[in-house]
Design a protein around this motif. Structure first.
Motif, mmCIF file in Angstrom:
data_model
loop_
_atom_site.group_PDB
_atom_site.id
_atom_site.type_symbol
_atom_site.label_atom_id
_atom_site.label_comp_id
_atom_site.label_asym_id
_atom_site.label_seq_id
_atom_site.Cartn_x
_atom_site.Cartn_y
_atom_site.Cartn_z
ATOM 1 N N CYS A 13 0.945 -1.067 -0.206
ATOM 2 C CA CYS A 13 0.015 -0.295 0.097
ATOM 3 C C CYS A 13 0.774 1.060 0.149
ATOM 4 N N GLY A 14 0.475 2.054 -0.742
ATOM 5 C CA GLY A 14 1.012 3.434 -0.606
ATOM 6 C C GLY A 14 0.193 4.722 -0.894
ATOM 7 N N GLU A 15 0.548 5.900 -0.513
ATOM 8 C CA GLU A 15 -0.024 7.107 -0.571
ATOM 9 C C GLU A 15 -0.462 7.613 -1.934
ATOM 10 N N LEU A 17 -0.246 10.777 -3.603
ATOM 11 C CA LEU A 17 0.141 12.088 -2.981
ATOM 12 C C LEU A 17 -0.693 13.187 -3.583
ATOM 13 N N HIS A 21 -5.994 11.956 1.615
ATOM 14 C CA HIS A 21 -6.175 10.704 2.328
ATOM 15 C C HIS A 21 -6.474 9.430 1.428
ATOM 16 N N HIS A 22 -5.986 9.369 0.376
ATOM 17 C CA HIS A 22 -6.301 8.321 -0.394
ATOM 18 C C HIS A 22 -4.927 7.211 -0.394
ATOM 19 N N ARG A 23 -5.221 6.202 -0.346
ATOM 20 C CA ARG A 23 -4.251 4.958 -0.465
ATOM 21 C C ARG A 23 -4.597 3.884 -1.666
ATOM 22 N N CYS A 35 -8.505 1.219 -3.971
ATOM 23 C CA CYS A 35 -8.253 2.607 -3.835
ATOM 24 C C CYS A 35 -8.944 2.694 -2.496
ATOM 25 N N TYR A 37 -10.118 5.474 0.977
ATOM 26 C CA TYR A 37 -10.269 7.149 0.879
ATOM 27 C C TYR A 37 -10.742 7.319 2.256
ATOM 28 N N SER A 41 -7.724 5.794 6.046
ATOM 29 C CA SER A 41 -7.451 5.210 4.659
ATOM 30 C C SER A 41 -6.097 4.485 4.900
ATOM 31 N N ALA A 42 -5.003 5.065 5.704
ATOM 32 C CA ALA A 42 -3.910 4.242 5.688
ATOM 33 C C ALA A 42 -3.809 2.864 6.791
#
Length: 121
Positions: A13-15, A17, A21-23, A35, A37, A41-42
């Motif tokens: 998982c990654g942000e 940018l 607040h989306h991963r 995806c 939100y 989200s993290a």
């Protein structure tokens, strides 16, 4: 267990940018899994990314559980043979058993009850 029907792990998982607040959860080969939100989200993306390892551990624990149930079945049968011998009826046996043996019988009874529950009896 059965054939895997989900995308093979590991998942990462990654942000994203540009969106705050989306991963994004992706497979090792870059396929998009999810995806996520929102302010959590993290944590949610990390939980989703752990799914393949969680499923593998679930399958391993099912195998361990099957081995433990088989061992419990074996020892429960051995215990019943040792304790009851030819008496046959555990309730009748426990009605007359000496109080000094109550701990041993209680453990055996609980093992038999756990086995019965595991087998759906």
């Amino acid at each position: 267990m059965g054939e895997t029907k989900h995308t093979e792990g590991p998942w990462l998982c990654g942000e994203i940018l540009a969106f705050g607040h989306h991963r994004l959860v992706i497979s090792a080969d870059g396929a998009k899994i999810a995806c996520v939100y929102g302010p959590s989200s993290a944590a949610n993306a990390s939980l989703i990314a752990a799914a393949p390892e969680t499923a593998a551990e679930r399958d391993r624990l099912r195998e361990v559980n099957a081995e433990l149930v088989e061992a419990l079945r074996f020892y429960s049968d051995e215990w019943e043979r040792d304790v009851f011998g030819d008496v046959g009826d555990p309730d009748r046996f426990f009605a007359v058993v000496s109080p000094t043996n109550s701990l041993r019988e209680d453990k055996g009874r609980r093992a038999s009850a756990a086995l019965a529950k595991a087998e759906g009896r």
